[in-house]
Design an enzyme around this catalytic site. Structure first.
Site, PDB file in Angstrom:
ATOM      1  N   LEU A  35     -46.662 -70.526  -3.751  1.00 25.31           N
ATOM      2  CA  LEU A  35     -45.435 -69.934  -3.191  1.00 25.31           C
ATOM      3  C   LEU A  35     -45.782 -68.893  -2.132  1.00 25.31           C
ATOM      4  O   LEU A  35     -45.411 -67.722  -2.231  1.00 25.31           O
ATOM      5  CB  LEU A  35     -44.529 -69.361  -4.284  1.00 25.31           C
ATOM      6  CG  LEU A  35     -43.964 -70.386  -5.273  1.00 25.31           C
ATOM      7  CD1 LEU A  35     -43.066 -69.705  -6.321  1.00 25.31           C
ATOM      8  CD2 LEU A  35     -43.179 -71.498  -4.556  1.00 25.31           C
ATOM      9  N   THR A 125     -54.322 -84.596   8.544  1.00 23.16           N
ATOM     10  CA  THR A 125     -53.530 -84.631   9.778  1.00 23.16           C
ATOM     11  C   THR A 125     -54.262 -85.355  10.905  1.00 23.16           C
ATOM     12  O   THR A 125     -55.496 -85.316  10.974  1.00 23.16           O
ATOM     13  CB  THR A 125     -53.220 -83.184  10.230  1.00 23.16           C
ATOM     14  OG1 THR A 125     -52.663 -83.208  11.537  1.00 23.16           O
ATOM     15  CG2 THR A 125     -54.471 -82.307  10.263  1.00 23.16           C
ATOM     16  N   ASP A 126     -53.491 -85.952  11.803  1.00 20.51           N
ATOM     17  CA  ASP A 126     -54.090 -86.580  12.989  1.00 20.51           C
ATOM     18  C   ASP A 126     -54.691 -85.536  13.930  1.00 20.51           C
ATOM     19  O   ASP A 126     -55.444 -85.880  14.847  1.00 20.51           O
ATOM     20  CB  ASP A 126     -53.068 -87.446  13.734  1.00 20.51           C
ATOM     21  CG  ASP A 126     -51.857 -86.672  14.242  1.00 20.51           C
ATOM     22  OD1 ASP A 126     -51.747 -85.453  13.968  1.00 20.51           O
ATOM     23  OD2 ASP A 126     -50.999 -87.288  14.923  1.00 20.51           O
ATOM     24  N   GLU A 127     -54.363 -84.256  13.695  1.00 18.35           N
ATOM     25  CA  GLU A 127     -54.885 -83.212  14.584  1.00 18.35           C
ATOM     26  C   GLU A 127     -56.401 -83.099  14.507  1.00 18.35           C
ATOM     27  O   GLU A 127     -57.030 -82.512  15.387  1.00 18.35           O
ATOM     28  CB  GLU A 127     -54.224 -81.859  14.289  1.00 18.35           C
ATOM     29  CG  GLU A 127     -52.733 -81.906  14.548  1.00 18.35           C
ATOM     30  CD  GLU A 127     -52.068 -80.540  14.535  1.00 18.35           C
ATOM     31  OE1 GLU A 127     -52.699 -79.558  14.923  1.00 18.35           O
ATOM     32  OE2 GLU A 127     -50.894 -80.482  14.135  1.00 18.35           O
ATOM     33  N   TYR A 153     -56.664 -74.437  12.531  1.00 17.10           N
ATOM     34  CA  TYR A 153     -55.953 -75.272  11.549  1.00 17.10           C
ATOM     35  C   TYR A 153     -56.614 -76.642  11.434  1.00 17.10           C
ATOM     36  O   TYR A 153     -57.010 -77.072  10.339  1.00 17.10           O
ATOM     37  CB  TYR A 153     -54.472 -75.425  11.935  1.00 17.10           C
ATOM     38  CG  TYR A 153     -53.778 -76.563  11.212  1.00 17.10           C
ATOM     39  CD1 TYR A 153     -53.559 -76.512   9.837  1.00 17.10           C
ATOM     40  CD2 TYR A 153     -53.360 -77.710  11.898  1.00 17.10           C
ATOM     41  CE1 TYR A 153     -52.941 -77.565   9.163  1.00 17.10           C
ATOM     42  CE2 TYR A 153     -52.733 -78.758  11.242  1.00 17.10           C
ATOM     43  CZ  TYR A 153     -52.528 -78.693   9.871  1.00 17.10           C
ATOM     44  OH  TYR A 153     -51.922 -79.728   9.211  1.00 17.10           O
ATOM     45  N   LYS A 157     -58.698 -78.464   8.311  1.00 16.31           N
ATOM     46  CA  LYS A 157     -58.303 -79.739   7.689  1.00 16.31           C
ATOM     47  C   LYS A 157     -59.462 -80.741   7.771  1.00 16.31           C
ATOM     48  O   LYS A 157     -59.728 -81.486   6.830  1.00 16.31           O
ATOM     49  CB  LYS A 157     -57.051 -80.315   8.367  1.00 16.31           C
ATOM     50  CG  LYS A 157     -55.789 -79.500   8.176  1.00 16.31           C
ATOM     51  CD  LYS A 157     -55.353 -79.390   6.716  1.00 16.31           C
ATOM     52  CE  LYS A 157     -54.843 -80.695   6.145  1.00 16.31           C
ATOM     53  NZ  LYS A 157     -54.356 -80.501   4.738  1.00 16.31           N
TER      54      LYS A 157
HETATM   55  N1  LIG Z   1     -45.751 -81.193   8.433  1.00 18.65           N
HETATM   56  C1  LIG Z   1     -46.439 -82.055   9.166  1.00 18.65           C
HETATM   57  O1  LIG Z   1     -45.937 -82.562  10.168  1.00 18.65           O
HETATM   58  C2  LIG Z   1     -47.850 -82.439   8.761  1.00 18.65           C
HETATM   59  C3  LIG Z   1     -48.518 -83.363   9.575  1.00 18.65           C
HETATM   60  C4  LIG Z   1     -49.805 -83.744   9.211  1.00 18.65           C
HETATM   61  C5  LIG Z   1     -50.383 -83.244   8.056  1.00 18.65           C
HETATM   62  N2  LIG Z   1     -49.721 -82.350   7.291  1.00 18.65           N
HETATM   63  C6  LIG Z   1     -50.382 -81.852   6.075  1.00 18.65           C
HETATM   64  O2  LIG Z   1     -49.526 -82.129   4.975  1.00 18.65           O
HETATM   65  C7  LIG Z   1     -49.649 -81.115   3.989  1.00 18.65           C
HETATM   66  C8  LIG Z   1     -48.274 -80.564   3.673  1.00 18.65           C
HETATM   67  O3  LIG Z   1     -47.706 -80.048   4.878  1.00 18.65           O
HETATM   68  P1  LIG Z   1     -46.287 -79.346   4.891  1.00 18.65           P
HETATM   69  O4  LIG Z   1     -45.721 -79.516   6.236  1.00 18.65           O
HETATM   70  O5  LIG Z   1     -45.526 -79.760   3.699  1.00 18.65           O
HETATM   71  O6  LIG Z   1     -46.745 -77.827   4.728  1.00 18.65           O
HETATM   72  P2  LIG Z   1     -45.896 -76.587   4.235  1.00 18.65           P
HETATM   73  O7  LIG Z   1     -46.489 -75.402   4.943  1.00 18.65           O
HETATM   74  O8  LIG Z   1     -44.439 -76.834   4.343  1.00 18.65           O
HETATM   75  O9  LIG Z   1     -46.231 -76.485   2.675  1.00 18.65           O
HETATM   76  C9  LIG Z   1     -47.481 -76.091   2.194  1.00 18.65           C
HETATM   77  C10 LIG Z   1     -47.302 -75.690   0.737  1.00 18.65           C
HETATM   78  O10 LIG Z   1     -48.597 -75.345   0.218  1.00 18.65           O
HETATM   79  C11 LIG Z   1     -48.488 -74.139  -0.514  1.00 18.65           C
HETATM   80  N3  LIG Z   1     -49.796 -73.465  -0.435  1.00 18.65           N
HETATM   81  C12 LIG Z   1     -50.408 -72.958   0.659  1.00 18.65           C
HETATM   82  N4  LIG Z   1     -51.605 -72.449   0.323  1.00 18.65           N
HETATM   83  C13 LIG Z   1     -51.756 -72.652  -1.009  1.00 18.65           C
HETATM   84  C14 LIG Z   1     -52.774 -72.348  -1.940  1.00 18.65           C
HETATM   85  N5  LIG Z   1     -53.894 -71.716  -1.562  1.00 18.65           N
HETATM   86  N6  LIG Z   1     -52.600 -72.709  -3.239  1.00 18.65           N
HETATM   87  C15 LIG Z   1     -51.464 -73.348  -3.641  1.00 18.65           C
HETATM   88  N7  LIG Z   1     -50.455 -73.636  -2.800  1.00 18.65           N
HETATM   89  C16 LIG Z   1     -50.603 -73.296  -1.507  1.00 18.65           C
HETATM   90  C17 LIG Z   1     -47.385 -73.345   0.169  1.00 18.65           C
HETATM   91  O11 LIG Z   1     -46.815 -72.370  -0.713  1.00 18.65           O
HETATM   92  C18 LIG Z   1     -46.410 -74.450   0.539  1.00 18.65           C
HETATM   93  O12 LIG Z   1     -45.490 -74.695  -0.509  1.00 18.65           O
HETATM   94  C19 LIG Z   1     -50.611 -80.072   4.554  1.00 18.65           C
HETATM   95  O13 LIG Z   1     -51.871 -80.290   3.991  1.00 18.65           O
HETATM   96  C20 LIG Z   1     -50.626 -80.360   6.044  1.00 18.65           C
HETATM   97  O14 LIG Z   1     -51.875 -80.019   6.610  1.00 18.65           O
HETATM   98  C21 LIG Z   1     -48.455 -81.926   7.623  1.00 18.65           C
END
Ligand SMILES: NC(=O)c1ccc[n+]([C@@H]2O[C@H](COP(=O)([O-])OP(=O)(O)OC[C@H]3O[C@@H](n4cnc5c(N)ncnc54)[C@H](O)[C@@H]3O)[C@@H](O)[C@H]2O)c1
Length: 335
Positions: A35, A125-127, A153, A157
């Site tokens: 959280l 991620t594709d990044e 970032y 990843k």
């Molecule tokens: N959103 C996108 O477009 C996207 C695209 C490619 C990859 N991703 C990857 O998908 C995953 C989810 O992305 P998202 O957009 O839902 O992210 P988000 O930031 O909305 O959610 C991340 C969640 O992880 C929790 N969190 C962060 N650090 C933590 C820790 N140390 N321990 C426990 N919980 C922790 C946060 O509280 C949050 O609820 C990530 O790994 C992100 O790199 C997201």
């Protein structure tokens, strides 16, 4: 099946909880989330009211907590969404990205190793592939594209991906990795492009567009992403990487214009701001392996997906208003 879903109170993790509940309602889901500012318990409350769903507030870097959870729950599988996910914050605070994204993944992998027989999926991620030129639309990221990160970032990843794959090779852990393009849909924190622009437009405030808005992203509806992740968990081959993309490339200006159009707001609200340092030009994913090996295809076209997403934010004002006024951080964990 007993599944640990980390980062379950975030955007994609919470959508995945609802997707999995809908398709496998008998499975036990344990939602682990620290959280952080990006985690929102309000998003998960309806799921937590259902049987077989448990929430644990905790950090994936906390070895003792993670170990105790694995010992108590005897997981069959882990899907790791937990991460710091906002590129701009990684430019100002790289340290928290390395801690959560790399060290947190290592703690989870070690728990899988210690407790044995646990399937692990890393959501990436594709990044990690860097960017593509704007004028070569035929170029796409495949799973063989070399890693070439632009931001702290994406570097964090990539570090986690490589670690997960190394645990497969070294310890024989059943690990898969997926790399997806930009997601959009319900429950996305309003720091990210699409919800940010929707909320600004609803408020008739200027819409801050980086540079000239020419950067291209391959937009993937979060539900299509969840369907792909479920398939990988169930049928993916350990040791493999899977690219997940929407075949929906759009430049940022087109996305912003679509939002204004859906809301009936004028383009005069668009305001250009200084570009992000090291801003990637274009991401484009080739998801052919997902289709060929697992039969997955994205189902949501961009016009349909963006209209539904705009509608969701219009109809769920209480969800985002609690973020804007900070009250979402006060929600108590249900007993
Ligand atoms: N959103 C996108 O477009 C996207 C695209 C490619 C990859 N991703 C990857 O998908 C995953 C989810 O992305 P998202 O957009 O839902 O992210 P988000 O930031 O909305 O959610 C991340 C969640 O992880 C929790 N969190 C962060 N650090 C933590 C820790 N140390 N321990 C426990 N919980 C922790 C946060 O509280 C949050 O609820 C990530 O790994 C992100 O790199 C997201």
């Amino acid at each position: 099946m007993k599944l640990l879903i980390t980062g379950a109170a975030g955007f994609i993790g919470s959508n995945f909880v609802y997707y999995w509940r809908e398709h496998s309602p008998g499975d036990r889901l344990v939602c682990l989330d620290a959280l952080t500012y990006a985690g929102n318990l309000n998003t998960l409350l309806p799921a937590l009211a259902q049987p077989h769903v448990r929430f644990v507030q905790g950090d994936i870097t906390n070895t003792a907590l993670v170990d105790a959870l694995f010992a108590a729950e005897d997981f069959d599988a882990v899907i790791n969404f937990a991460a710091e996910s906002f590129v701009d914050r990684s430019i100002t605070h790289p340290d928290i990205f390395l801690r959560s994204n790399v060290l947190g993944t290592q703690v989870l992998l070690d728990a899988c190793r210690t407790h044995g027989g646990v399937r692990f999926h890393q959501v990436s991620t594709d990044e990690v592939y860097g960017d593509l030129p704007l004028d070569r639309p035929e170029l796409l990221f495949t799973e063989e594209t070399p890693i070439r990160c632009s931001s702290p970032y994406s570097a964090s990843k990539a570090g986690a991906d490589l670690l997960a794959l190394a645990y497969h090779r070294t310890y024989g852990l059943a690990v898969t990795v997926s790399r997806c393009s930009n997601n959009y849909g319900p429950f996305q924190f309003p720091e990210k492009l699409i919800p940010l622009m929707i909320l600004k437009a609803l408020d008739d405030a200027p819409l801050p567009v980086y540079g000239r808005g020419a950067n291209i992203r391959d937009w993937l509806h979060v539900r299509d992403h969840c369907a792909a992740l479920a398939l990988i968990l169930q049928k993916g081959t350990p040791g493999e990487v899977y690219n997940i993309g929407g075949r929906n490339e759009r430049d940022n200006m087109t996305v912003v214009r679509s939002i204004l159009h859906e809301l009936g707001k004028p383009e005069s609200l668009i305001s250009y701001v200084t570009d992000r340092a090291g801003h990637d030009l274009r991401y484009g994913i080739d998801p052919a392996k997902m289709h060929r090996e697992l039969g997955w295809l994205p189902e949501t076209g961009f016009a349909e997906g963006i209209a539904a997403t705009v509608r969701w934010y219009v109809e769920n004002q209480s969800w985002w208003a609690a973020i804007l006024d900070g009250s979402y951080r006060l929600t108590a964990i249900p007993a």
